[in-house]
Enzyme design. Structure first.
Site, short mmCIF file in Angstrom:
data_model
loop_
_atom_site.label_atom_id
_atom_site.label_comp_id
_atom_site.label_asym_id
_atom_site.label_seq_id
_atom_site.Cartn_x
_atom_site.Cartn_y
_atom_site.Cartn_z
N CYS A 1 -11.50 109.83 -40.86
CA CYS A 1 -10.69 109.41 -39.84
C CYS A 1 -9.79 110.21 -39.31
O CYS A 1 -8.84 110.82 -39.86
CB CYS A 1 -9.70 108.08 -40.38
N CYS B 1 -6.10 109.16 -38.62
CA CYS B 1 -5.31 109.23 -39.89
C CYS B 1 -4.70 110.59 -40.38
O CYS B 1 -3.78 110.99 -40.89
CB CYS B 1 -6.02 108.39 -40.91
N ASP B 2 -5.68 111.63 -40.51
CA ASP B 2 -5.64 112.66 -41.19
C ASP B 2 -5.28 114.12 -40.26
O ASP B 2 -5.23 114.87 -40.87
CB ASP B 2 -6.91 112.66 -42.13
#
Ligand code: NDP
Length: 314
Positions: free
Chosen positions: A136, A139-140
């Protein structure tokens, strides 16, 4: 064995299921939530979380899910660890049979069984998951500011993730196993014209290289194999994003609910209602686009409010 009857039953304990539980418990619906082998859902396989509102400092994905679970229990949700193996949505009340042999019946059902990222299935990928290997970018990606990363895949997700990562990384290598992308043309044009992106064709991941010793494993590079000439090359980089698709966890609902071509549960516009009255779906199991904890929580809330209305009308 006698049935256990409930007003509302929630399947899945990710952000969607737990939020649905919090709202339906506070509406005095006495929800029970059944979670399977991975309580907490996909958030439990991420590490640092910086984009869930309300936490100015970095928090850990598993910790956030523990807090949500405690909150759901504190307001009256009964959590049950079991795996639902079959459901009957063509009878009322709905009936669910679990692996343990227990049968539950319920007036309303909230499905929040999530989706799982597809992984390559190599050992080194598992070893560095959450420590340089991610599924992701939203997200990261932030953690790769000033670093070099690779994205694996050739669909819309891979191309969007590669483009997104250019906001943070100094260089993005898109690794694709064929010589044409599956992604839509407009995205391809943006990809090919981006100065930070290099596309490596006809190539698969041989191994992810890193340092697994010490308190924090870290990715240091990637070994790639050209499938036309079997040539192996090594590339120094710090992050590997696997973007080869997701699979929604909807197998047990086969032939019982409307699903799209990829297996995601279809919900009505601006609603979590499915094709069966009294069955609602929230989170990644019905969302192929946003896939964020906060959007899952949002649809979990919607599902609980819709269940409350549905039960009041019965
Ligand atoms: P896709 O299934 O479309 O693409 C997966 C990609 O990963 C393909 O290029 C495939 O290669 C590659 N792949 C699959 N398995 C492997 C493997 N084991 N090793 C190496 N490569 C592999 O998945 P997406 O997640 O990209 O998209 C899913 C759906 O969501 C699509 O319908 C897409 O259009 C949609 N979507 C739409 C978006 C938008 O509209 N903005 C954004 C993101 C997704 P190959 O091509 O060779 O099969």
């Amino acid at each position: 064995m006698p049935n256990k009857h409930n007003k509302v039953l929630i399947l899945g304990s990710g952000a969607a299921g737990l939020t649905a539980a919090i709202y339906s418990a506070r509406a005095n619906l006495d929800p029970i939530l059944i979670h399977g082998m991975q309580p907490g859902g996909q958030m439990t396989i991420t590490t640092d979380v910086e984009n869930y509102p309300g936490f100015p400092d970095v928090i850990q994905g598993p910790w956030l899910m523990e807090q949500m679970q405690s909150q759901a229990e504190n307001v009256g949700t009964k959590m049950i660890a079991d795996t639902v193996v079959s459901v009957k949505l063509n009878i009322r009340p709905f009936e669910l049979v679990c692996d343990s042999g227990e049968t539950y019946t319920t007036d309303a059902l909230i499905i929040s069984t999530g989706a799982q990222a597809k992984w390559l299935g190599i050992d080194s990928e598992k070893k560095y998951q959450g420590f340089g290997v991610s599924a992701c970018a939203t997200c990261d990606g932030f953690f790769y500011r000033g670093k070099e990363v690779a994205v694996i895949g050739g669909g819309n997700t891979a191309v969007e993730e590669a483009l997104y990562l250019t906001n943070h990384a100094t260089k993005v290598k898109l690794i694709h196993r064929r010589d044409t992308l599956r992604a839509e043309k407009l995205l391809q044009e943006r990809l090919f014209s981006h100065p930070k992106i290099e596309v490596i064709w006809n190539t698969v991941v041989d191994e992810i290289i890193g340092n697994a010793e010490g308190p924090m494993p870290e990715v240091m590079g990637i070994s790639l194999k050209n499938i036309k000439n079997n040539e192996i090359t090594q590339h120094n980089l710090q992050g590997v994003f696997i973007a080869i698709g997701h699979t929604p966890n909807t197998e047990i609902f086969e032939n019982q609910l409307d699903k799209d071509a990829e297996g995601y549960i279809v919900t009505k516009p601006d609603s979590t209602a499915t094709s069966v009255m009294g069955v609602f779906a929230a989170g990644d199991v019905q969302d192929n686009v946003y896939r964020q904890a906060i959007t899952a929580a949002g649809t979990g809330c919607m599902a609980a409010l819709e269940v409350e209305k549905f039960i009041a009308e019965q």
